[in-house]
Design an enzyme around this catalytic site. Structure first.
Site, PDB file in Angstrom:
ATOM      1  N   GLY A 158       0.799  -1.203   0.000  1.00 42.97           N
ATOM      2  CA  GLY A 158       0.000   0.000   0.000  1.00 42.97           C
ATOM      3  C   GLY A 158       0.833   1.255   0.000  1.00 42.97           C
ATOM      4  O   GLY A 158       2.057   1.219   0.014  1.00 42.97           O
ATOM      5  N   ASP A 213       9.245  -7.823  17.165  1.00 48.66           N
ATOM      6  CA  ASP A 213      10.161  -7.241  16.174  1.00 48.66           C
ATOM      7  C   ASP A 213      10.667  -5.875  16.645  1.00 48.66           C
ATOM      8  O   ASP A 213      10.559  -4.873  15.935  1.00 48.66           O
ATOM      9  CB  ASP A 213       9.464  -7.104  14.822  1.00 48.66           C
ATOM     10  CG  ASP A 213      10.459  -6.939  13.672  1.00 48.66           C
ATOM     11  OD1 ASP A 213      11.648  -7.243  13.882  1.00 48.66           O
ATOM     12  OD2 ASP A 213      10.047  -6.516  12.594  1.00 48.66           O
TER      13      ASP A 213
END
Length: 800
Positions: A521, A633
């Site tokens: 996107g 993460d």
């Protein structure tokens, strides 16, 4: 007669002090202020000045300050602890030891004490001059804001030898900035600073009032009640700040003199009882032309490296040359960086450089210093070819017969509207760089700096968020078919908002300003047209997957309820028709990686603050949420910085969905080299300790200002940061880790302790690692840190 003279002198002294004491509203011992709103302040008797807390841009941070209280701007003229504003709930108390500012936990973060410290404070007052004073026995001032100035001086204020002013970093950031005013050796001098350190470069303005004859040297720097600013010499003579002259005093004006964030020392005036739309105007400035005043082989110049300076409406303005973008789009004085790959090496070695690079011409700008080669006689084509085929050459200056070649960084750039010369920039063909018709370079600068905001995280989180939105679409589509338009109660109870597409289209001006793009996107900047009018980051998703509806609804409900100042906020979403959009809090200062691995490296105490903020965010995710969340993460690219450089963790949403597919978890996580806990490679359950491991690696990066893996080092042990840190720690070479950074080595106790904490965090066995709450307590000094053992799996997380 002698007695009469003594009495007369005493009467004169009392009369001379009378205006000060008659205009003082005493503040008694035990009085306090709280950082909860902008009404927490003490006023001067006339009400023209206020002392107290000022909220910074509707944030949870407050600045202890003095400001003009009767003008709409409420202009701040003094502030405390600008590098570390006080969090909401902090308190200021007047004690016998002075002013004490404590954070909400009761820990002292700033104080103002009498000199000498043995004197007891009896009261305080904010005078009508804007001077906040602490008084001891005998009504003597034992501390004054006038004797401890920040960036501004006021009428009736006098600076003694050794005094200084320091600029703010920006107009809205009250951290110490890039310029200082010093009154030393009899002269007033303006100096650039090697920010973020406080090392001084050569002055760019001097009053030149020092003298071998001490009686003719400057002794006082005076801003008198009439609005005139001058130097008083030891022999009583006065000297003006050239080229300033005496001004005619006016009682209907407020005056101030400020060392502005652009380095210009400016005397301002403001009409009392003026209309609300009036602002301060500049009476006079020093130096007259900031762009040409700074000229030194050392340092960047007024606008930062790789930029150029021009005068706009009497003030310096900074722009980027072709192919360059601002390092910080919100602070154009911090320099520019190339928006394309540079140099030679790698695959370039086998290709003709003429096929890789081209020259773009850019005129009426000059970088007068930093030439490393002069070629003559040369024509323009020869000059261009010489730069293209020279790996060191970034730009060439051609004047008709001579060719000067320069390498980066460029310094002391300035606009020049006269004289013949052509500036020839070498850029890489086919790479994305700024439109050469736009000298500012700012429009394309934002995608590079801010693209990492929402697209710089791992592909995994984009996939999960895509899945998330698809599930929402399915749920709502089912409800519409069933004739039920009521939103799911578990989601409606959260802080997330359902936007309609037209609203987001208007907010982004038809998706006009692109911040960045990725495989899933495009992200656009927007401003909400109704309500808060806050800036937002809008991600339009173009690929969706259909799965795990019930699990997603549970997770979305949990994440929608998260709210912490050190987490990036996901405001809401849109799933109207074919449109799938996510709406985030807009973060203006990019990622921690952008800040941490830049040159020059950020200030040690800024890094300390950011480390604590990240730890607080992780403690919240692990232990303070209704549903604990494992991030999975943690790395500098997923830590974003707001306009005040406050650190916020991003991409924490839906993280623990990873636990439902362990093999996929390994595959996705292993892509983030250097931060992965060893248990990801073993068939064992994954816990919040994986975040602790990643935080430990990142803490070492923050301390050392280098990446966890840098394979270009010849010494293999130095290539892996965790290996190198432990070697240096055991050998006691802590100064090497911080490259002999002055502030860090001066704070050696914290440096030593934090290295031990980081080593505990990266232990191979998860059970040996502390929980994030314990890590936080050790970082803040509430818990002792025992000697850590040697981790045994440094390379496990990077060899794959």
């Amino acid at each position: 007669m002698a007695t009469l003279a003594a009495v007369s002198s005493l009467i004169f002294l009392c009369l001379s002090l009378l205006p000060y004491y008659s205009s003082a509203a005493n503040i008694t011992l035990g009085s306090s202020l709280s950082a909860t709103n902008n009404n927490s302040s003490w006023l001067s008797p006339s009400g023209e000045f206020a002392f107290g807390f000022r909220q910074l841009n509707n944030s949870d941070l407050f600045l202890l300050a003095i400001w003009f209280n009767k003008i709409p701007q409420r202009t701040i003229v003094w502030h405390a602890n600008g590098d570390n504003p006080a969090p909401r709930g902090s308190t200021l108390e007047l004690t016998t030891n002075g002013l004490v500012l404590n954070n909400p936990g009761g820990r002292m973060v700033w104080y103002a004490s009498p000199s000498p410290a043995t004197i007891a404070v009896t009261k305080a007052a904010l005078l009508d001059t804007g001077n906040f004073v602490l008084t001891g026995n005998g009504s003597n001032f034992v501390w004054e804001s006038f004797k401890n100035p920040t960036d501004t001086i006021l009428p009736d204020q006098t600076l003694d030898l050794g005094s200084m002013l320091f600029s703010k970093l920006t107009e809205t950031n009250f951290s110490k900035g890039r310029f200082e005013l010093h009154f030393d050796n009899g002269s007033v001098q303006l100096n650039p600073v090697a920010w973020p350190s406080r090392s001084l470069y050569n002055w760019y303005y001097s009053s030149e009032t020092s003298s071998i004859n001490s009686s003719e040297s400057g002794n006082k720097f005076v801003f008198n009640a009439s609005g005139n600013i001058y130097i008083v010499k030891t022999n009583g003579e006065t000297a003006q700040l050239f080229p300033w002259v005496t001004i005619t005093p006016r009682v209907d004006l407020y005056y101030r003199a400020t060392l502005d964030s652009d380095g210009v020392f400016t005397q301002y005036a403001f009409l009392k009882n003026s209309p609300t739309n009036q602002s301060w105007w500049a009476l006079r400035i020093l130096p007259g032309n900031m762009c040409t005043a700074i000229f030194s082989d050392i340092g960047s110049g007024p606008c930062g490296f790789n930029s150029y300076c021009s005068i706009q409406n009497g003030r310096p303005s900074c722009d980027c040359p072709p192919g360059f973008v601002f390092v910080d789009p919100n602070n154009r004085f911090m320099g520019c960086r190339p928006n394309f790959r540079q140099g030679c090496g790698g695959d370039d070695d086998s290709r003709d450089l003429g096929e890789l690079y081209e020259i773009r011409e850019f005129n009426n700008v000059d970088w007068p210093l930093g030439d490393y080669e002069k070629l003559q006689p040369y024509n323009q084509k020869d000059c261009e070819q010489s730069c293209i085929y020279d790996c060191s050459c970034a730009v060439a200056i051609y004047d008709g017969t001579r060719c000067w070649k320069k390498r980066l960084p460029l310094s002391n750039g300035r606009y020049r509207d006269t004289g013949f010369s052509k500036v020839l920039f070498k850029v890489r063909k086919g790479d994305s760089f700024s439109d050469f018709g736009d000298n500012s370079g700012s429009r394309r600068g934002r995608p590079i700096l801010l693209g990492a905001l929402l697209l710089g995280g791992s592909v995994f989180f984009n996939v999960v968020l895509l899945v998330a939105v698809s599930i929402v679409v399915c749920v709502w589509h089912h409800k519409k078919e069933a004739g039920n338009n009521v939103q799911d109660s578990s989601i409606s109870d959260t802080n997330m908002r359902c936007f309609n597409y037209k609203e987001l289209e208007e907010a982004t001006d038809a998706f006009k300003e692109e911040l960045g793009r990725g495989s899933f996107g495009i992200v656009y900047k927007g401003v909400l047209r109704s309500g808060s009018r806050n800036a937002i980051a809008v991600k339009k998703l173009d690929k969706l997957a259909q799965e795990r509806e019930r699990e997603f609804k549970t997770e979305l409900s949990a994440i929608g309820r998260t709210h912490h100042k050190n987490l990036v906020q996901l405001h809401g979403f849109c799933d109207e028709g074919v449109h799938r959009v996510l709406v985030y809090e807009f973060m203006s200062n990019g990622t921690l990686a952008n800040l941490l691995f830049a040159i020059p490296k950020p200030d040690w105490y800024l890094r300390v603050r950011i480390s604590l903020e990240i730890a607080k965010g992780l403690v919240y995710l692990h232990e303070e949420c209704n549903v604990p969340i494992i991030h999975c993460d943690i790395k500098p690219q997923n830590i974003l910085l707001d306009q005040y450089l406050i650190a916020k963790i991003s991409d924490f949403g839906l993280s623990k969905l990873l636990l439902s597919n362990q093999s996929r978890t390994r595959t996705m996580i292993r892509g983030t080299r250097g931060y992965v806990a060893p248990e990801w490679f073993k068939n064992v359950p994954v816990t919040a300790k994986v975040d602790v491991y990643s935080f430990g690696v990142m803490l070492l990066e923050i301390i050392c200002c280098r990446r966890s893996v840098e394979m270009e080092f010849e010494d293999e042990r130095r290539a892996i940061l965790t290996d190198w840190v432990y070697d240096c720690y055991i050998e006691g070479r802590l100064d090497v880790l911080v490259d002999n950074e002055e502030a860090a080595t001066a704070d050696v106790d914290r440096l030593h302790k934090w290295l031990m904490i980081a080593i505990w965090c990266i232990q191979e066995d998860p059970s040996d690692r502390p929980a994030m709450k314990m890590v936080m307590q050790m970082l803040e000094g509430f818990l002792d840190v025992p000697q850590p053992p040697c981790p045994s799996s440094f390379r496990v997380s990077v060899e794959y």
